[in-house]
Design a protein around this motif. Structure first.
Motif, short mmCIF file in Angstrom:
data_model
loop_
_atom_site.label_atom_id
_atom_site.label_comp_id
_atom_site.label_asym_id
_atom_site.label_seq_id
_atom_site.Cartn_x
_atom_site.Cartn_y
_atom_site.Cartn_z
N THR A 117 -11.27 6.13 -27.62
CA THR A 117 -9.43 5.11 -26.84
C THR A 117 -9.62 3.41 -27.35
O THR A 117 -8.62 3.37 -28.22
CB THR A 117 -9.97 4.52 -25.73
N SER A 166 0.69 8.19 -24.16
CA SER A 166 1.49 6.94 -25.12
C SER A 166 2.08 7.98 -26.69
O SER A 166 2.21 7.19 -27.12
CB SER A 166 -0.28 6.56 -25.76
N THR A 206 3.82 7.56 -30.98
CA THR A 206 3.60 6.38 -31.10
C THR A 206 2.66 6.13 -31.71
O THR A 206 1.59 5.70 -32.61
CB THR A 206 3.45 5.61 -30.56
N HIS A 207 1.42 6.50 -30.61
CA HIS A 207 -0.23 6.80 -30.96
C HIS A 207 -1.20 8.32 -30.48
O HIS A 207 -1.19 7.54 -29.21
CB HIS A 207 -0.56 5.57 -30.92
N ALA A 235 -3.81 9.46 -30.62
CA ALA A 235 -5.14 8.90 -30.96
C ALA A 235 -6.20 8.02 -29.92
O ALA A 235 -6.80 6.95 -29.82
CB ALA A 235 -5.70 8.64 -32.22
N THR A 236 -5.92 8.62 -28.80
CA THR A 236 -6.63 7.93 -27.14
C THR A 236 -7.00 8.56 -26.62
O THR A 236 -7.49 8.19 -25.66
CB THR A 236 -5.67 7.17 -27.13
N PRO A 277 2.30 15.78 -33.84
CA PRO A 277 1.09 14.81 -34.55
C PRO A 277 -0.54 15.14 -33.79
O PRO A 277 -0.05 14.46 -32.75
CB PRO A 277 1.45 13.60 -34.90
N LEU A 278 -1.74 14.72 -33.98
CA LEU A 278 -2.47 15.04 -33.43
C LEU A 278 -3.57 13.93 -33.68
O LEU A 278 -3.22 13.49 -35.14
CB LEU A 278 -3.91 16.19 -33.38
N GLY A 279 -4.35 13.45 -33.04
CA GLY A 279 -5.05 12.54 -33.30
C GLY A 279 -5.89 12.15 -34.19
O GLY A 279 -6.93 11.61 -35.27
#
Lengths: 310, 310
Positions: free
Chosen positions: B217, B249, B252-253, B255-256, B296-298
């Motif tokens: 996170t 999220s 936009t992001h 990776a959390t 897309p993945l984180g």
């Protein structure tokens, strides 16, 4: 659990305005840069790399170095640095000598990367750095030398620790008070980093400030910070918003450049290691950068916010 | 530099098909899940959490648990686990008993989070887990207990180490051979994690397998892995592609959520810690997941590729 124990405080140099901006494909208006630098300068940070005196045709994004330095409003406690690639860059920088405090000179640990980057051998780079550093010191500037590909080279693979430390020693002999070690393409791992900084601090820690510059290319950026801390490193570089690195990977995955300053500062503060930086203010600066750039940034804490312990 | 020293090998449980998929807002076709699970099962991994027997109206994404378990083709050396929230879930799971090897039962370390998550007190959850574990063990199933919010709770803040370990001891007494500690909302830092696992391994390491489940996170996921390794933890959970966490999220992001399996495996292998997993095959599975999900993945290593030392 580290053999050395974590320090109460470390240095963090913000390099986003130089290392981050230079990788942005769209020109950022100087006024926007001024606002972002001014915001960063008010986060409590003590070191800020603002721009680079490179040839405008090589990095058009930083062609406004003189104008930018003339326009920013930075508190006295902030040490402003500029990157200087060669004597001509230093000439240009010295025209606005009163606007900054440090120069950052650089080369690569591997011959292939140095050749690809600046078309010189490592020895030729050191020779040029010696002349730049001498004049910079004569002008009262602090000198930092940065060694790229210190932990691995995309062309040559492994870089012997001896080689990186030999170059660091040379940089110190040429007048650099600080030497930064860059994991330029994100090849370093924590075991390697611990061994590296254990040796670097033992051999050079008394004479020269040793700085770690990690990338988060493979998600290991903060793990490498932890490893470096364990081994006695007390100075780090990072980029707000995680700007920099490989923008060509684009919005599909922004998180491949420098470690994000707010992720670094969040981890350090949570561990009880002080930086002097106000995390909320830093996140505010990154949010402003996201607005200016109009795209998602790789930073985690920018999205998730700081830890709230209630 | 760690006091204990890094191990030659650790366990890694892939939890993406359960913990990752369940957070995806769009329904994933069962055939796609089958293909992804089969791909993961051929990466050399030894532990794979495939699905959950939760109520279909609570998590519609996992309503195909029976169908999925019936359709996957997993080599014998892979231990398949399913998440079981209660007795009714176990009833459903036991209908296809021959299709898996382990059950994962769970609760939160904090009363508030447990109440918010399953509408029970911690004591009530332990009571229910005891009955589920007894029947599961009678059916020859290995039992893993997972403690969410073990390092911090978004409602209550700090969770005393004593409390997390008290619950771990209770889970062991109820029949769990393995206890996982989840950093559910990414609040843990490496100093905390080192102290936690140093104590956990000292107090419980002989009796029960201790597993770390970190989230990325705030970008600290792999730093926490390093800290846990230093303190003797030898078992980790991760999610391919960094699936899971907070998909709201959105792009936009991304990776959390969980730490990415390929980022974890890359770091471990680079440090000389074996997992038995073929990193290239794992990246291939994550690439397939990215194609299925169409976003897309984180994961960092999915984008950057593995380190190439030439």
């Amino acid at each position: 659990m580290g053999a050395v124990g974590l320090p109460a405080r470390v240095h963090v140099r913000e390099v986003g305005p130089r290392d981050g901006f230079q990788n942005e494909p769209e020109t950022i208006a100087t006024a926007d840069k001024v606002a972002l630098v001014n915001a960063l300068a008010r986060t409590g940070l003590s070191r800020l790399e603002v721009t680079s005196f490179v040839r405008a045709d090589v990095i058009p994004q930083l062609a406004d170095a003189v104008e930018l330095l003339g326009a920013i409003d930075v508190p006295d406690h902030v040490s402003v640095s500029v990157l200087v690639p060669n004597a001509r860059g230093l000439d240009a920088a010295l025209e606005v000598r009163d606007r900054f405090d440090e120069v950052n000179v650089f080369l690569s640990a591997s011959e292939s990367h140095n050749r690809a980057n600046v078309n010189r051998s490592v020895a030729e780079s050191l020779d040029g750095i010696g002349r730049v550093a001498e004049r910079a010191r004569a002008a009262g500037l602090r000198c930092q030398g940065t060694i790229s590909t210190a932990f691995g080279c995309p062309y040559e693979g492994r870089v012997p620790v001896e080689r990186a430390l030999e170059i660091a020693r040379a940089l110190h002999d040429l007048g650099c008070e600080e030497v930064g070690f860059g994991d330029t393409t994100g090849m370093a791992n924590p075991v390697q980093v611990r061994a590296f900084f254990a040796r670097a601090t033992a051999e050079l820690g008394e004479q020269v400030e040793l700085t770690a510059h990690f990338h988060n290319t493979r998600g290991q950026g903060l793990a490498n910070v932890l490893a470096a801390l364990d081994a006695g490193c007390r100075s780090f570089e990072s980029s707000f918003g995680e700007l920099g690195g490989c923008p060509q990977s684009g919005p599909t995955h922004p998180a491949t450049g420098n470690i994000a300053s707010e992720d670094l500062v969040s981890m350090l503060h949570e561990m009880g290691v002080e930086t002097g930086i106000d995390l909320a203010a830093l996140i505010g600066a990154s949010r402003a950068a996201r607005d200016v750039l109009g795209r998602p940034l790789g930073s985690h804490v920018l999205t998730a916010g700081p830890v709230e312990w209630r």
